[in-house]
Design a protein around this motif. Sequence first.
Motif, short mmCIF file in Angstrom:
data_model
loop_
_atom_site.label_atom_id
_atom_site.label_comp_id
_atom_site.label_asym_id
_atom_site.label_seq_id
_atom_site.Cartn_x
_atom_site.Cartn_y
_atom_site.Cartn_z
N THR A 19 0.95 -1.18 0.05
CA THR A 19 0.07 -0.14 0.03
C THR A 19 0.90 1.28 -0.06
O THR A 19 2.04 1.16 0.42
CB THR A 19 -0.82 -0.10 1.12
OG1 THR A 19 0.07 -0.05 2.42
CG2 THR A 19 -1.93 -1.12 1.07
N LYS A 20 0.37 2.50 -0.52
CA LYS A 20 1.09 3.58 -0.43
C LYS A 20 0.28 4.43 0.81
O LYS A 20 -0.75 4.63 0.70
CB LYS A 20 0.77 4.26 -1.89
CG LYS A 20 1.62 5.60 -1.85
CD LYS A 20 1.72 6.22 -3.17
CE LYS A 20 3.06 5.44 -3.81
NZ LYS A 20 3.31 6.11 -5.14
N THR A 21 1.15 4.61 1.69
CA THR A 21 0.66 5.54 2.80
C THR A 21 0.83 7.12 2.58
O THR A 21 1.77 7.62 2.06
CB THR A 21 1.26 5.20 4.22
OG1 THR A 21 2.84 5.76 4.12
CG2 THR A 21 1.17 3.60 4.16
N ASP A 60 -4.02 10.26 8.23
CA ASP A 60 -3.15 9.60 7.06
C ASP A 60 -4.28 8.50 6.29
O ASP A 60 -5.30 8.40 7.01
CB ASP A 60 -2.12 8.53 7.76
CG ASP A 60 -2.80 7.75 8.84
OD1 ASP A 60 -3.33 6.53 8.44
OD2 ASP A 60 -2.61 7.90 9.81
N GLN A 84 -4.38 5.07 3.35
CA GLN A 84 -3.65 4.02 2.80
C GLN A 84 -4.31 3.86 1.65
O GLN A 84 -5.43 3.55 1.44
CB GLN A 84 -3.36 2.80 3.49
CG GLN A 84 -2.42 2.87 4.91
CD GLN A 84 -2.41 1.49 5.52
OE1 GLN A 84 -2.83 0.56 5.23
NE2 GLN A 84 -1.21 1.44 6.21
#
Length: 420
Positions: A110-112, A131, A133
Amino acid sequence: MGEDQDEGFSLVEAVVAAMVLAIGAVAVASVLIGALDLSRGNSQRVQAAALMTAELEAARGVAVDDLLPGTTTRTVTQQGTTYTVERAVAWLSSGAGANACLVSTARTVTKTVGVTVTWPAMGRTQPVRGDTQLSPGPTSPALTGQPGAVAVVVAGADGGGVLGVQVTLVGPTPSTATRTATTSSTGCASFPDVPAGTYLATASLNGYVAPTQAAAALTGSFTVVPGRVARPRTTLDRSGAITVMTTAPSSSPAGVQRTGMPLTLDAPFSLPTTRRLHPSCATVPAGSADCLVEGSGGTTHRAGGLFPGTYQVRGCAPSTTGGVSVVVPPGGSPTATLPFGTAVLQGPNSGSGALPATVYVRPGVGSACAGAATLALSTSAGTAVPLPDGPWQVSRYESFSSSAAATLTAGQSVTVTVPT
């Protein structure tokens, strides 16, 4: 008579009253100032939270692969306050080294996106943080570059897992690189972090065989996909054996059993064919798997290295009817009795010495024992020769330049004239 006197505050009392009033005024002022600060702080936090939410929503609206990893900072002024909005982007990979037998996904990528909002004169107020994800698409380089995993399941004849099996993973094709693992109590061997590609796995354990009667079980080729768990299966179980006592018809002329007689075994799961020729181990190269170990006098045959299941022990007749049904449990060695037929050999002239010292016997046309070795039989041992049922050829010449054909039936005798 007394006189009326005016009473007032003394100077000390006035000073004390003034001090009390001042203290009260300071307290009230402090409360008012604190309330104003709290109100202003709450207003700033609300503005900061709105900026944080807007930044996360903007990130969600961008293609995952277009969000470049790193930290960016910008300022926004609202209602007289300048806010600093910091956005941090990073890839997050989880599942490395995980037990492939216990997880459904080998790697999760995943890209956080993390957003932090600050402003001047925050005091003890904490920054506003949030934040999210984002998952990449199936063709994203971040996902396609990830390894997968393999969970090889080795089951026994009853479908339950087999403990302690050594599993060897070979690949990816065309590489011959190998890695090994041992099955757990569930029969599963885990191979984490396996590069994508095509693989083959083999499973082996001393004293165990595959349904093919081979010492190692194969999974067949399978594909490992990035981030996924491949779950090939194969079958392996403790090998058993069948001990076969062969008998000649009680009504046949006296004779002795000869060694080297072939038999066949029939089992639906026994690959590559359902009917397997088992010649005598004395007539084939040492170490041959498909052969029968004979006892003294040739009366006992033993087929070893068998996968558990139900077998039909038969002679050499083309038909798959008849024979003896035998159930081989894991590691078991049941015994069965299989009747032979008897070929009573004689020469063209039935007088003494009509037969040579040695005659030759081999399976005839259509025999299920085709391919079995030619047997050289000494006539000094008698001319009543017990043979498995089925077609046979008998000759006084090893070349079989002339021969007699005979078909034997279990439990019966037939007279065979051996030509010159």
